[in-house]
Design a protein around this motif. Structure first.
Motif, PDB file in Angstrom:
ATOM      1  N   MET A   1      -4.912  14.121 -40.853  1.00 28.33           N
ATOM      2  CA  MET A   1      -4.557  13.518 -42.129  1.00 28.33           C
ATOM      3  C   MET A   1      -4.291  14.596 -43.171  1.00 28.33           C
ATOM      4  N   ARG A 134      -4.964   9.688 -49.215  1.00 29.61           N
ATOM      5  CA  ARG A 134      -4.901   9.862 -47.770  1.00 29.61           C
ATOM      6  C   ARG A 134      -5.157   8.547 -47.048  1.00 29.61           C
ATOM      7  N   CYS A 135      -5.848   7.623 -47.718  1.00 30.01           N
ATOM      8  CA  CYS A 135      -6.249   6.386 -47.060  1.00 30.01           C
ATOM      9  C   CYS A 135      -6.286   5.250 -48.067  1.00 30.01           C
ATOM     10  N   ARG A 160       2.360   2.461 -45.816  1.00 33.69           N
ATOM     11  CA  ARG A 160       3.049   2.739 -44.546  1.00 33.69           C
ATOM     12  C   ARG A 160       4.273   3.624 -44.770  1.00 33.69           C
ATOM     13  N   ASN A 165      -3.002   6.473 -44.417  1.00 33.03           N
ATOM     14  CA  ASN A 165      -3.771   5.733 -43.427  1.00 33.03           C
ATOM     15  C   ASN A 165      -4.290   4.434 -44.032  1.00 33.03           C
ATOM     16  N   THR A 166      -4.294   3.373 -43.240  1.00 34.71           N
ATOM     17  CA  THR A 166      -4.695   2.055 -43.745  1.00 34.71           C
ATOM     18  C   THR A 166      -5.898   1.536 -42.965  1.00 34.71           C
ATOM     19  N   VAL A 167      -6.853   1.014 -43.711  1.00 37.93           N
ATOM     20  CA  VAL A 167      -8.124   0.558 -43.143  1.00 37.93           C
ATOM     21  C   VAL A 167      -8.444  -0.820 -43.703  1.00 37.93           C
ATOM     22  N   ASP A 207      -4.364   1.082 -39.436  1.00 33.98           N
ATOM     23  CA  ASP A 207      -4.709   2.140 -38.488  1.00 33.98           C
ATOM     24  C   ASP A 207      -6.144   2.006 -38.002  1.00 33.98           C
ATOM     25  N   ALA A 238      -4.262  -0.249 -33.683  1.00 32.88           N
ATOM     26  CA  ALA A 238      -5.308   0.302 -34.547  1.00 32.88           C
ATOM     27  C   ALA A 238      -6.579   0.605 -33.761  1.00 32.88           C
ATOM     28  N   TYR A 291     -14.293   9.818 -40.754  1.00 33.91           N
ATOM     29  CA  TYR A 291     -12.876   9.558 -40.462  1.00 33.91           C
ATOM     30  C   TYR A 291     -11.971  10.437 -41.308  1.00 33.91           C
ATOM     31  N   LEU A 292     -12.261  10.517 -42.610  1.00 34.08           N
ATOM     32  CA  LEU A 292     -11.382  11.263 -43.509  1.00 34.08           C
ATOM     33  C   LEU A 292     -11.647  12.761 -43.491  1.00 34.08           C
ATOM     34  N   ASN A 294     -11.886  14.164 -40.561  1.00 35.69           N
ATOM     35  CA  ASN A 294     -11.370  14.473 -39.224  1.00 35.69           C
ATOM     36  C   ASN A 294     -12.472  14.862 -38.241  1.00 35.69           C
TER      37      ASN A 294
END
Length: 634
Positions: A1, A134-135, A160, A165-167, A207, A238, A291-292, A294
């Motif tokens: 990311m 980022r998300c 998108r 990134n989509t959560v 995602d 996802a 997650y963010l 990495n």
């Protein structure tokens, strides 16, 4: 990311005020009092991720009223961006009333009729704003209404297009989809083909999808968890994270296996459950940290499970969430801490991590005296009814000096409620450092002026600091020392429970031997019995003694805010010398001095020898001089 974005995560969805019943085991019908916390799934995640060190931003609406301002201030306090927390002039902030009946029963009522956060529209944000993160993390509730759904779909489209990134946290609340009676916020699952269809329409745009087994049931349209996950997998690539309560969680990055355990499964942390409400939001906050950053799914889930475990053992949602320091400490010792709510070290980290404001320097006017003012009045045959007005004048003088000496963020007062309640009321909410005494003046052994400490603090503003003066000597006779220590322990425990900071003032009794060494031993003794004051208030010391005190505090409680020097009616020249002795000692934050500033002017005013303006000028001159002495120390 990408790492160069402005925000790590934008949280879009519910934000509300939670009113938590304080009586554990009661029905909501029987609650007598409530604690007020930040709440709402997205609000909790924005708060929780900020506590975990992520750069979070909140996308929502709040009302143009006290509750909306409270939510904004709570987010800003932990470093969350509120540039897109829009103030809605026409709607009120959402409220939630919650209770804890037992570890399986949590009555809950949502007050969300035409509330502010459900009025979000695509016009409330730009594509550039969404692209700056980022998300983008949303919650499923905002897919339940055409207007909020339109806003979510717009935000997803922007995300998108810009590689954000989509959560989604499915966050299924049947009442918010209109499937239960309005008062039934507790029910967590009702099958609904309509809800399933509306969720499935958007799953391909994410995602990462997070939910409990029941939430995956509604999203997948099956009460068989594996079948539900397979149906979802047919719609999206996802990563799926299934929360399994005490069992932990399982992550599925590709095809769904024959058992949940065949996913990337990370066992949960076993704790005694007090309150499951908010655990999912804490889980998401920890998950997003990994997650963010990495990190591996195993590590991300370890953060998530631990965050959830800490919250279920505590009262409240957002205020129960750990910060990064607390979480990391817990993870190092998790197997040794079955009850986080009972672990002294962890609770201390949580307590100090929740402080509202930093105070790096303090020039405090202390006029919490009671007996001394009464003695002054008797000396000049003045009535005690004049003392409250005298304290108002002292407050006015302190505020004028604060402005003239540019002391914003560095000034405060010590004032009592017996004669100074009006002053306390006026000072509260102005950003001042405010402490107020609880001891019965002159008492030894220590007694509290207004009785039980717990019954006192329930009515105190949260920003007021509990000041407790104890005439203590490490060589007191054993029964006296134990009695005083027990009282101070009760005060400290009450402050830990209520969230108020504690200023512990220690003065050696006049009829006992005096030396700096006795003060050092007194501090050691209080630390030995588990008392960790937020502040110490101590007399002037030799330079070498301050070095010893600094080492002691660093060893026993590196999170202590520091020491303020008291005056004991000493002449200005003696205080100036004491300031010089403290020069360069970072643990000494400033002074809290009283009679040196106002003793003689107060006698003159009470005797009618000077008017109010002359009194104020005399006090101000003394205060300015002392501030200059502090600033020029060295």
């Amino acid at each position: 990311m990408e790492q160069h974005k402005t925000w790590d995560v934008i949280c879009m969805g519910r934000i509300a005020v939670d009113l938590y019943g304080q009586q554990i085991g009661s029905r909501l019908e029987d609650m007598g009092s409530f604690s007020k916390y930040l709440g709402g799934s997205s609000g909790n995640v924005a708060y929780g991720t900020a506590r975990q060190g992520l750069k979070s931003s909140m996308l929502a609406r709040v009302g143009d009223e006290h509750m909306g301002r409270f939510l904004r201030e709570e987010l800003e306090r932990v470093g969350c961006d509120t540039s897109h927390l829009i103030t809605d002039k026409e709607r009120l902030t959402a409220l939630v009333i919650l209770g804890i009946k037992d570890n399986a029963t949590f009555p809950l009522i949502f007050y969300r009729d035409n509330c502010a956060d459900m009025a979000i529209t695509p016009d409330d944000f730009s594509e550039d704003y969404i692209a700056s993160a980022r998300c983008l993390a949303i919650t499923g509730t905002h897919l339940s209404h055409p207007q909020t759904r339109d806003a979510v779909l717009t935000a997803l489209a922007y995300a998108r297009r810009n590689g954000v990134n989509t959560v989604i946290d499915i966050d299924y609340r049947p009442v918010l989809w209109g499937l239960t009676s309005l008062g039934d916020g507790e029910t967590r699952y009702i099958a609904s083909a309509q809800v399933t269809a509306q969720l499935q329409e958007v799953l391909s745009q994410f995602d990462l999808i997070v939910g409990t087994e029941e939430e995956f049931h509604i999203a997948g349209g099956s009460t068989d968890t594996l079948e539900a996950l397979r149906r979802i997998r047919a719609l999206t690539t996802a990563t799926l994270v299934c929360k399994r309560g005490a069992l932990g969680c399982s992550v599925f990055t590709a095809n769904i296996p024959d058992t949940l355990d065949e996913g990337i499964t990370v066992q949960g942390v076993k704790v005694d459950i007090l309150n499951v409400l908010g655990a999912g939001d804490a889980f998401m906050s920890g998950l997003l940290r990994g997650y963010l950053n990495n990190e591996s799914w195993e590590q991300a889930c370890t953060y998530a499970n631990a965050c959830g475990a800490l919250v279920v053992s505590r009262h409240g949602c957002a205020p129960a969430m750990p910060d990064k320091t607390e979480l990391d400490d817990y993870l190092m010792r998790a197997t040794e801490v079955p009850r986080p709510d009972l672990d002294p070290h962890l609770n201390h980290l949580h307590r100090v991590g929740s402080r509202h404001k930093q105070w790096n320097e303090l020039c405090v006017m202390a006029f919490d005296h009671r007996l001394q003012f009464m003695e002054m009045a008797r000396k000049v045959n003045a009535g005690f009814d004049r003392i409250p007005q005298l304290k108002k004048l002292l407050f006015r003088a302190s505020q004028e000096v604060s402005t003239e000496a540019h002391l914003t963020g560095k000034t405060g007062i010590l004032c009592d409620s017996r004669f100074g309640q009006d002053v306390l009321n006026a000072a509260t909410g102005k950003g001042l450092w405010i402490a107020r005494p609880i001891e019965l003046p002159g008492s030894r052994p220590l007694c509290l002026e207004h009785g039980d400490i717990g019954s006192q603090l329930i009515s105190w503003p949260q920003e007021h600091i509990v000041k407790c003066l104890v005439f203590f000597h490490p060589e007191d006779n054993h029964p006296l020392r134990l009695q005083q220590e027990k009282t101070v322990q009760e005060v400290y425990a009450a402050c830990c429970q209520s969230g108020h900071e504690l200023l512990l003032e220690v003065i050696l009794p006049a009829d006992m031997p005096h030396s700096d060494a006795f003060y050092l031993r007194a501090l050691q003794r209080f630390y030995n019995i588990g008392i960790k004051p937020d502040w110490w208030k101590l007399p002037p010391m030799q330079s070498a003694t301050w070095d010893h005190i600094s080492v002691l505090i660093e060893q026993r409680d590196p999170h202590c805010r520091g020491v303020v020097i008291l005056g004991l009616d000493a002449p200005e020249a003696i205080l100036k010398a004491s300031f010089n002795a403290a020069a360069g000692k970072s643990i000494v934050k400033g002074f809290a001095v009283g009679r040196t500033l106002f003793g003689q002017p107060s006698l003159q005013w009470l005797a009618g020898e000077i008017d109010e303006e002359r009194f104020i000028q005399k006090v101000k001159t003394n205060y300015h001089n002392l501030i200059n002495d502090w600033r020029q120390r060295g």
